[in-house]
Enzyme design. Structure first.
Site, PDB file in Angstrom:
ATOM      1  N   HIS A 130      59.312  32.854  40.627  1.00 28.52           N
ATOM      2  CA  HIS A 130      58.034  33.488  40.269  1.00 28.52           C
ATOM      3  C   HIS A 130      58.232  34.956  39.902  1.00 28.52           C
ATOM      4  O   HIS A 130      57.338  35.767  40.067  1.00 28.52           O
ATOM      5  CB  HIS A 130      57.020  33.392  41.409  1.00 28.52           C
ATOM      6  CG  HIS A 130      56.882  32.021  41.985  1.00 28.52           C
ATOM      7  ND1 HIS A 130      55.966  31.102  41.541  1.00 28.52           N
ATOM      8  CD2 HIS A 130      57.594  31.387  42.959  1.00 28.52           C
ATOM      9  CE1 HIS A 130      56.100  29.981  42.224  1.00 28.52           C
ATOM     10  NE2 HIS A 130      57.088  30.126  43.086  1.00 28.52           N
ATOM     11  N   SER A 181      63.998  55.450  19.814  1.00 29.64           N
ATOM     12  CA  SER A 181      62.629  55.577  19.339  1.00 29.64           C
ATOM     13  C   SER A 181      62.552  56.802  18.432  1.00 29.64           C
ATOM     14  O   SER A 181      63.220  57.804  18.682  1.00 29.64           O
ATOM     15  CB  SER A 181      61.692  55.738  20.529  1.00 29.64           C
ATOM     16  OG  SER A 181      60.527  56.439  20.140  1.00 29.64           O
ATOM     17  N   LYS A 200      64.445  57.025  24.845  1.00 21.49           N
ATOM     18  CA  LYS A 200      64.394  55.565  24.745  1.00 21.49           C
ATOM     19  C   LYS A 200      65.674  54.927  24.250  1.00 21.49           C
ATOM     20  O   LYS A 200      66.366  55.438  23.381  1.00 21.49           O
ATOM     21  CB  LYS A 200      63.274  55.163  23.783  1.00 21.49           C
ATOM     22  CG  LYS A 200      61.899  55.510  24.314  1.00 21.49           C
ATOM     23  CD  LYS A 200      61.312  54.412  25.138  1.00 21.49           C
ATOM     24  CE  LYS A 200      60.566  53.463  24.227  1.00 21.49           C
ATOM     25  NZ  LYS A 200      59.935  52.422  25.020  1.00 21.49           N
ATOM     26  N   GLU A 212      65.019  41.482  21.789  1.00 21.09           N
ATOM     27  CA  GLU A 212      63.603  41.234  21.463  1.00 21.09           C
ATOM     28  C   GLU A 212      63.468  40.413  20.184  1.00 21.09           C
ATOM     29  O   GLU A 212      62.684  39.471  20.111  1.00 21.09           O
ATOM     30  CB  GLU A 212      62.860  42.555  21.287  1.00 21.09           C
ATOM     31  CG  GLU A 212      62.684  43.329  22.573  1.00 21.09           C
ATOM     32  CD  GLU A 212      62.166  44.727  22.297  1.00 21.09           C
ATOM     33  OE1 GLU A 212      60.961  44.895  22.109  1.00 21.09           O
ATOM     34  OE2 GLU A 212      62.982  45.669  22.249  1.00 21.09           O
TER      35      GLU A 212
END
Ligand code: ARG
Length: 465
Positions: free
Chosen positions: A158, A279, A285, A292
């Site tokens: 979970h 970024s 970043k 992704e």
């Protein structure tokens, strides 16, 4: 538009420009050119051997097909949209090269059984490549798992901290998925490598063909059983697309883990620079874009599967032009899946796991609660009771902002008098992992057995063709 030479006999005019563009497939099915030629070569030889054409004619056709192949391989072949598809482009060029005999190649054959054969050869070859790439990736997972067999991290259910596990065990889980993927593809090949040639347009043929000879030459073990099924069956495409979908889903799950693990709140993994991007605004970043994108691309592959399932669902027997949609669906899935397998292997090789961070994360979240319960069971307490007492200990530790292993012995004994000083050895996270030696468990000898089994599988290279 001019009339089509292959089927235009009964037509007064050719198709309108927009229609020709709409119906053509040569812009994409030229990917099947060499497979189509291989099928035609086998067909020509068989026609010669059966005396349907003379041996000299068959020889001329084979030589002509060789030349067409050369032209294609050297990029000299001129593809013509007005010739619709790869099959008619090749046949038309063959006829230019060989004259009248070129027009005899299609004897006893229809584009319906021809396209089935060409595409089966193509899908089979691509799936063999996927299978090899899946095995290569599994190998990387096994290598990285062996390196990190001794490192531990929280295992989750979970997405909540559950029990400590070896990082090796976690990585091996993916090797097992890839093993299933590779085996699924091997099994699928048995239904891909079935020759439909000899089915004709739909009803069979009046020529004394030898479909077995064609199948043999192409290395196909099986022959179609029913001509109507043969020309309209695309189960092999659907199955291949399912293989790709399932394989992409597995890759995507690992992508998801990389994305979570790379988040500084976890900090379990450092992305190699080549597989991350910055970024444009936020200088700190380092984004896991590759993972992704791979997760995002799964949709395309599922899309292809759903596309083809939908194309098939309303088709009456036998061949219908809708079937032409199978090429782009497959080609897109193929490009996506094959590239993803390769890139994942390269990325995984370079991932740097932060073992100390993983180890530290085990200490927050009561991952050793099951150990305490099992310890109490060892002291003769029934599991349900032990579970309850452990829950009390967790509540106490949580209230105090401590781990179970940080609670003083007296406080533990207040909860249950059966607890002794040896409890702390039981609560040790590494020990918890070491203890799980059940088959397939996260313990070290289980890991060794898994790795041995996977290596054995990776050694065997049964040629599925
Ligand atoms: N381009 C077609 C396809 O991919 C080839 C078969 C065409 N057959 C036909 N009878 N129109 O399906």
């Amino acid at each position: 538009m001019s009339k089509n030479k292959s089927w235009g006999g009964r037509f007064a005019a050719g198709p309108a420009e927009a229609v020709a563009e709409y119906t053509q497939s040569v812009s994409f099915d030229r990917a099947l050119a060499l497979h189509d030629i291989a099928g035609s070569r086998a067909h020509a030889r068989m026609l010669g051997a059966q005396g349907i054409l003379s041996l000299a004619e068959a020889e001329l056709l084979v030589k002509g097909l060789d030349r067409v192949q050369e032209e294609i391989e050297q990029g000299r072949f001129i593809w013509k949209q007005e010739l619709e598809d790869v099959h008619m482009n090749i046949e038309s060029r063959l006829t230019e090269l060989t004259g009248n005999v070129g027009k005899k190649l299609h004897t006893g054959r229809s584009r319906n059984d021809q396209v089935g054969l060409s595409f089966r050869l193509f899908v089979s070859e691509r799936m063999q490549e996927w299978r090899n790439l899946a095995r290569a990736l599994a190998r990387v997972f096994v290598v990285r798992a062996s390196e990190h067999a001794g490192d531990i991290l929280p295992g989750y259910t979970h997405m909540q901290p559950a029990q400590p596990v070896s990082l090796g065990q976690h990585l091996l889980a993916y090797a097992w998925m890839l093993r299933r993927d590779a085996m699924r593809m091997e099994d699928c090949q048995r239904r891909v490598r079935v020759s439909p040639l000899g089915a004709g347009a739909l009803a069979g043929t009046v020529y004394p063909l030898d479909p077995h000879a064609v199948a043999r030459e192409l290395g196909f073990a099986e022959l179609f059983g029913n001509s109507m099924d043969a020309v309209s069956d695309r189960d092999f495409v659907l199955e291949a697309l399912f293989c790709a979908s399932c394989g992409m889903m597995h890759l995507s799950r690992f992508c998801e883990e990389i994305i979570i693990w790379a988040n500084p709140a976890f900090g379990f993994v450092r992305l190699p620079d080549g597989y991350a991007t910055g970024s444009s605004m936020m200088p700190q970043k380092k984004n896991p874009d590759v993972a992704e994108l791979m997760r995002g691309k799964v949709g395309r592959v599922y899309g292809s599967l759903l596309n083809m399932l939908t194309v098939m669902k309303g088709l009456p027997l036998t061949y219908n032009r809708d079937l032409q949609e199978d090429k782009e669906a497959f080609l897109d899935a193929d490009a996506t899946y094959a590239a993803s397998l390769g890139i994942m292997a390269d990325m995984l090789r370079e991932l740097r796991f932060d073992a100390p961070r993983m180890r530290a994360a085990c200490a927050g979240g009561f991952l050793n609660a099951t150990e305490l319960a099992d310890y109490l069971v060892g002291k003769g307490i029934a599991f349900r009771e032990a579970h309850y007492l452990t829950g009390e200990a967790v509540a106490l530790a949580e209230q105090r902002g401590l781990g179970l292993e940080d609670l003083p012995l007296e406080e533990l004994r207040n909860i249950c008098g059966a607890i002794d000083a040896d409890v702390f050895a039981a609560l040790d996270y590494e020990a918890a992992v070491r203890r799980r030696e059940s088959a397939g468990g996260t313990g070290p000898s289980s890991l060794r057995a898994q790795i041995a089994c996977l290596r054995e599988w990776l050694k065997s290279d049964i040629d599925v063709q």
